[in-house]
Design a protein around this motif. Structure first.
Motif, mmCIF file in Angstrom:
data_model
loop_
_atom_site.group_PDB
_atom_site.id
_atom_site.type_symbol
_atom_site.label_atom_id
_atom_site.label_comp_id
_atom_site.label_asym_id
_atom_site.label_seq_id
_atom_site.Cartn_x
_atom_site.Cartn_y
_atom_site.Cartn_z
ATOM 1 N N LEU A 80 0.841 -1.202 0.000
ATOM 2 C CA LEU A 80 0.000 0.000 0.000
ATOM 3 C C LEU A 80 0.870 1.244 0.000
ATOM 4 N N THR A 85 -2.993 4.019 1.719
ATOM 5 C CA THR A 85 -2.791 3.660 3.128
ATOM 6 C C THR A 85 -3.749 4.444 4.024
ATOM 7 N N LYS A 89 -6.888 3.133 6.369
ATOM 8 C CA LYS A 89 -6.951 3.423 7.809
ATOM 9 C C LYS A 89 -8.322 3.968 8.190
ATOM 10 N N TYR A 94 -7.706 -1.960 7.772
ATOM 11 C CA TYR A 94 -6.581 -2.651 8.420
ATOM 12 C C TYR A 94 -7.072 -3.673 9.432
#
Lengths: 112, 139
Positions: A80, A85, A89, A94
């Protein structure tokens, strides 16, 4: 958008580059569905070079993962980058998925 | 506030790239930090796609975006449609704590608007929905 897939010891490595937005995702979604329809059950999704993802892209990945789970398969992610990313999140992805630093690490961990 | 750019096009997915290009270009010239331009782009896509999919209930209609900046504190994007009344800011966030089997596939777009934008304010103006996205130039 660029989509590639290759097989490695019973695992399919999928590479998605460019953008997964509301315009490009339907094509990617069709290719993912095609892989599962073709019998693939264990996917490593390599997101190196994916510059942008929106909720349309996340929905496609989530739907693919749900389907694989129902078929006793598994899907993990590798590589990622920045924006992706952060979106993972915020979305709580995640907590839902295994995310690895590289495809090699993912291949070593898949199915353990 | 100085008006930097505006665009009116039919509320169709094929026009999403044109809206994105107009607003990200305006954000860059309106002194929005590069990292925040990503946030603007994502929130904008989510708001626009929501309108394209639902606001006009299958009928034709337009979307207007207007970008303004005061070059000191705020960059503001207004997203205007004439579809059914809908306050995107009133939608509760999805439950992010469920496991894969129970996780719902919708609702994330609205979460991005709330989380990535410094202020999202909805108002109904006559027959129009106006969503104002406010991006701080200083934080």
């Amino acid at each position: 958008m660029q989509f590639d897939s290759k097989r490695n010891n019973g695992v399919t490595i999928v590479s998605v580059k460019g953008r997964m937005d509301a315009v490009t995702t339907p094509e990617i979604d069709g290719k993912l569905t095609g892989l599962i329809d073709g019998g693939e059950r264990r996917l490593v999704v390599d997101l190196a070079g994916l510059d942008y993802i929106s909720s349309a892209g996340l929905r496609s990945l989530l739907a693919t993962a749900k389907r694989l789970k129902a078929e006793q398969g598994d899907m993990v992610f590798a590589n990622l980058e920045g924006h992706v990313t952060e979106v993972f999140k915020i979305s709580g992805f995640y907590a839902l998925f295994k995310v690895y630093a590289s495809v090699d690490v993912a291949l070593g961990q898949l199915g353990k | 506030m100085k008006r930097i750019a505006s665009l009116i096009l039919p509320a169709k997915l094929e026009h999403l790239p044109a809206f994105i290009a107009t607003v990200t270009g305006a954000a860059e010239s309106g002194r929005v930090a590069p990292k925040k331009v990503f946030n603007v782009e994502l929130a904008l896509e989510e708001a626009l796609v929501n309108i394209m999919n639902y606001a006009y209930e299958g009928k034709a209609g337009d979307i207007e975006v207007v970008c303004r900046s005061d070059n000191r504190e705020w960059f503001v994007v207004e997203i205007i449609d004439s579809g059914k009344a809908f306050d995107v800011t009133s939608v509760p966030p999805p439950d992010l704590t469920t496991d894969l089997s129970d996780r719902k596939v919708g609702g994330l777009g609205l979460l991005f608007i709330k989380r990535l934008i410094d202020g999202a304010v909805y108002r109904r103006e006559g027959e129009k929905n106006v969503l104002e996205l406010r991006i701080s130039l200083n934080s």
